[in-house]
Enzyme design. Sequence first.
Site, PDB file in Angstrom:
ATOM      1  CE1 TYR A   1      -3.476   2.740   0.424  1.00 45.45           C
ATOM      2  CE2 TYR A   1      -2.183   3.441   2.318  1.00 45.45           C
ATOM      3  CZ  TYR A   1      -3.183   3.678   1.401  1.00 45.45           C
ATOM      4  OH  TYR A   1      -3.887   4.858   1.430  1.00 45.45           O
TER       5      TYR A   1
ATOM      6  CE  LYS B   1      -3.232   5.867  -1.705  1.00 48.85           C
ATOM      7  NZ  LYS B   1      -4.133   6.718  -2.492  1.00 48.85           N
TER       8      LYS B   1
HETATM    9  P1  NDP Z   1     -13.209   4.771   1.332  1.00 49.90           P
HETATM   10  O1  NDP Z   1     -13.065   3.297   1.337  1.00 49.90           O
HETATM   11  O2  NDP Z   1     -14.226   5.388   2.203  1.00 49.90           O
HETATM   12  O3  NDP Z   1     -13.420   5.287  -0.171  1.00 49.90           O
HETATM   13  C1  NDP Z   1     -12.712   4.745  -1.252  1.00 49.90           C
HETATM   14  C2  NDP Z   1     -13.390   5.133  -2.542  1.00 49.90           C
HETATM   15  O4  NDP Z   1     -12.636   4.600  -3.650  1.00 49.90           O
HETATM   16  C3  NDP Z   1     -14.799   4.566  -2.639  1.00 49.90           C
HETATM   17  O5  NDP Z   1     -15.646   5.552  -3.171  1.00 49.90           O
HETATM   18  C4  NDP Z   1     -14.653   3.419  -3.638  1.00 49.90           C
HETATM   19  O6  NDP Z   1     -15.856   3.287  -4.384  1.00 49.90           O
HETATM   20  C5  NDP Z   1     -13.544   3.957  -4.534  1.00 49.90           C
HETATM   21  N1  NDP Z   1     -12.885   2.899  -5.287  1.00 49.90           N
HETATM   22  C6  NDP Z   1     -12.165   1.862  -4.810  1.00 49.90           C
HETATM   23  N2  NDP Z   1     -11.783   1.064  -5.819  1.00 49.90           N
HETATM   24  C7  NDP Z   1     -12.278   1.625  -6.967  1.00 49.90           C
HETATM   25  C8  NDP Z   1     -12.241   1.264  -8.331  1.00 49.90           C
HETATM   26  N3  NDP Z   1     -11.621   0.153  -8.760  1.00 49.90           N
HETATM   27  N4  NDP Z   1     -12.850   2.075  -9.235  1.00 49.90           N
HETATM   28  C9  NDP Z   1     -13.485   3.180  -8.826  1.00 49.90           C
HETATM   29  N5  NDP Z   1     -13.565   3.570  -7.547  1.00 49.90           N
HETATM   30  C10 NDP Z   1     -12.973   2.792  -6.634  1.00 49.90           C
HETATM   31  O7  NDP Z   1     -11.748   5.328   1.696  1.00 49.90           O
HETATM   32  P2  NDP Z   1     -11.164   6.816   1.776  1.00 49.90           P
HETATM   33  O8  NDP Z   1     -12.184   7.835   1.486  1.00 49.90           O
HETATM   34  O9  NDP Z   1     -10.423   6.908   3.034  1.00 49.90           O
HETATM   35  O10 NDP Z   1     -10.096   6.735   0.600  1.00 49.90           O
HETATM   36  C11 NDP Z   1     -10.026   7.672  -0.449  1.00 49.90           C
HETATM   37  C12 NDP Z   1      -8.579   7.847  -0.865  1.00 49.90           C
HETATM   38  O11 NDP Z   1      -7.858   8.422   0.219  1.00 49.90           O
HETATM   39  C13 NDP Z   1      -7.852   6.548  -1.193  1.00 49.90           C
HETATM   40  O12 NDP Z   1      -7.019   6.764  -2.319  1.00 49.90           O
HETATM   41  C14 NDP Z   1      -7.018   6.278   0.036  1.00 49.90           C
HETATM   42  O13 NDP Z   1      -5.876   5.519  -0.251  1.00 49.90           O
HETATM   43  C15 NDP Z   1      -6.666   7.697   0.438  1.00 49.90           C
HETATM   44  N6  NDP Z   1      -6.264   7.899   1.819  1.00 49.90           N
HETATM   45  C16 NDP Z   1      -7.049   7.483   2.867  1.00 49.90           C
HETATM   46  C17 NDP Z   1      -6.662   7.698   4.161  1.00 49.90           C
HETATM   47  C18 NDP Z   1      -7.442   7.205   5.332  1.00 49.90           C
HETATM   48  O14 NDP Z   1      -6.869   7.127   6.430  1.00 49.90           O
HETATM   49  N7  NDP Z   1      -8.710   6.900   5.187  1.00 49.90           N
HETATM   50  C19 NDP Z   1      -5.417   8.430   4.437  1.00 49.90           C
HETATM   51  C20 NDP Z   1      -4.662   8.810   3.292  1.00 49.90           C
HETATM   52  C21 NDP Z   1      -5.094   8.576   2.026  1.00 49.90           C
HETATM   53  P3  NDP Z   1     -16.502   1.922  -4.918  1.00 49.90           P
HETATM   54  O15 NDP Z   1     -16.174   0.852  -3.920  1.00 49.90           O
HETATM   55  O16 NDP Z   1     -17.961   2.262  -4.967  1.00 49.90           O
HETATM   56  O17 NDP Z   1     -15.906   1.705  -6.247  1.00 49.90           O
HETATM   57  C1  8X3 Z   2      -4.114   5.789   4.742  1.00 53.87           C
HETATM   58  C2  8X3 Z   2      -3.437   6.163   5.999  1.00 53.87           C
HETATM   59  O1  8X3 Z   2      -1.888   5.250   7.783  1.00 53.87           O
HETATM   60  O2  8X3 Z   2      -3.958   4.038   7.378  1.00 53.87           O
HETATM   61  O3  8X3 Z   2      -3.335   6.090   3.651  1.00 53.87           O
HETATM   62  O4  8X3 Z   2      -2.140   3.960   5.772  1.00 53.87           O
HETATM   63  S1  8X3 Z   2      -2.822   4.795   6.749  1.00 53.87           S
END
Ligand code: NDP
Ligand code: 8X3
Length: 257
Positions: free
Chosen positions: A157, A161
């Site tokens: 992961y 990133k």
């Molecule tokens: P969620 O799981 O709440 O949201 C993830 C979103 O990505 C969903 O809307 C999902 O929609 C979509 N998604 C996943 N796979 C696909 C695909 N193949 N095609 C289209 N859409 C897809 O997580 P977050 O909101 O936390 O994550 C959003 C972004 O932020 C990610 O890139 C994550 O890595 C990043 N992030 C998150 C952090 C955290 O701590 N939560 C911290 C740092 C970064 P669906 O399943 O309907 O396709």
């Molecule tokens: C998501 C934040 O620390 O859970 O990118 O990997 S962490």
Amino acid sequence: MVSIQNQIVLITGASSGIGEACAKIFAQAGASLILAARRLDRLEKLAKTITDEYQAQVYPLQLDVCDRSQVETAFNALPEPWSSIDILINNAGLSRGLDKLYEGDIQDWEEMIDTNVKGLLYVTRSIVPGMVNRKQGHVINIASVAGQQAYPGGGVYCATKAAVKTLSTGLKMDLLGTPIRVSNIDPGLVETEFSQVRFHGDAERAKTVYKGLTPLTPEDVAEVVLFCATRPPHVSISDVLILATDQATATMVHRQP
Ligand code: NDP
Ligand code: 8X3
């Protein structure tokens, strides 16, 4: 703050978490939204909420960013004015598993690499040429603090990133001399469905990730994304690290007992 009224904003991964929060705040700021994700029912529900609350124009788009031909077909088929995308928020992404690298599930790796890296590339390749032709655009990539530093069990992961961050830097270089801006956002712990997805639906285990600390909310991140998008045209916010006060690095967090 520069107005984004009537600008066309494409948000990938808009069905949940950070993407959903971005959808709401950009709609409130007057943008028209293409909301993309695999779960169309979620997008349609969100589209109704946004339309009712902010009278925004919304185009829900069922899309799997991993499917290259689906991505190309979907964006080639967008009708005007939707095809003139002003702001692309590359947010779709996921983590799968928290296993030692030498014990990891290869299917989990494929999913992370296909979504976080290749999916982001497919969407970027489809959208940015139009921005260059129209001499207008902004790409905002959601990377992570996890791209700055690996943590145990998170190697793949974190590598995806780190790749997103490097792609942001490379794209910025390739767009130099055009007015197109690129922003890379590195959030720390944000409480969304992220950890439930990581642990394949184990909600109890997911809760432990945020136990004893106050994580960021998706809205905290969406506010930063909106800030980047509303700077004057000569200002490019290239890199942002946004952490909970209880987090110092990818591996250091303070938890109340
Ligand atoms: P969620 O799981 O709440 O949201 C993830 C979103 O990505 C969903 O809307 C999902 O929609 C979509 N998604 C996943 N796979 C696909 C695909 N193949 N095609 C289209 N859409 C897809 O997580 P977050 O909101 O936390 O994550 C959003 C972004 O932020 C990610 O890139 C994550 O890595 C990043 N992030 C998150 C952090 C955290 O701590 N939560 C911290 C740092 C970064 P669906 O399943 O309907 O396709
Ligand atoms: C998501 C934040 O620390 O859970 O990118 O990997 S962490």
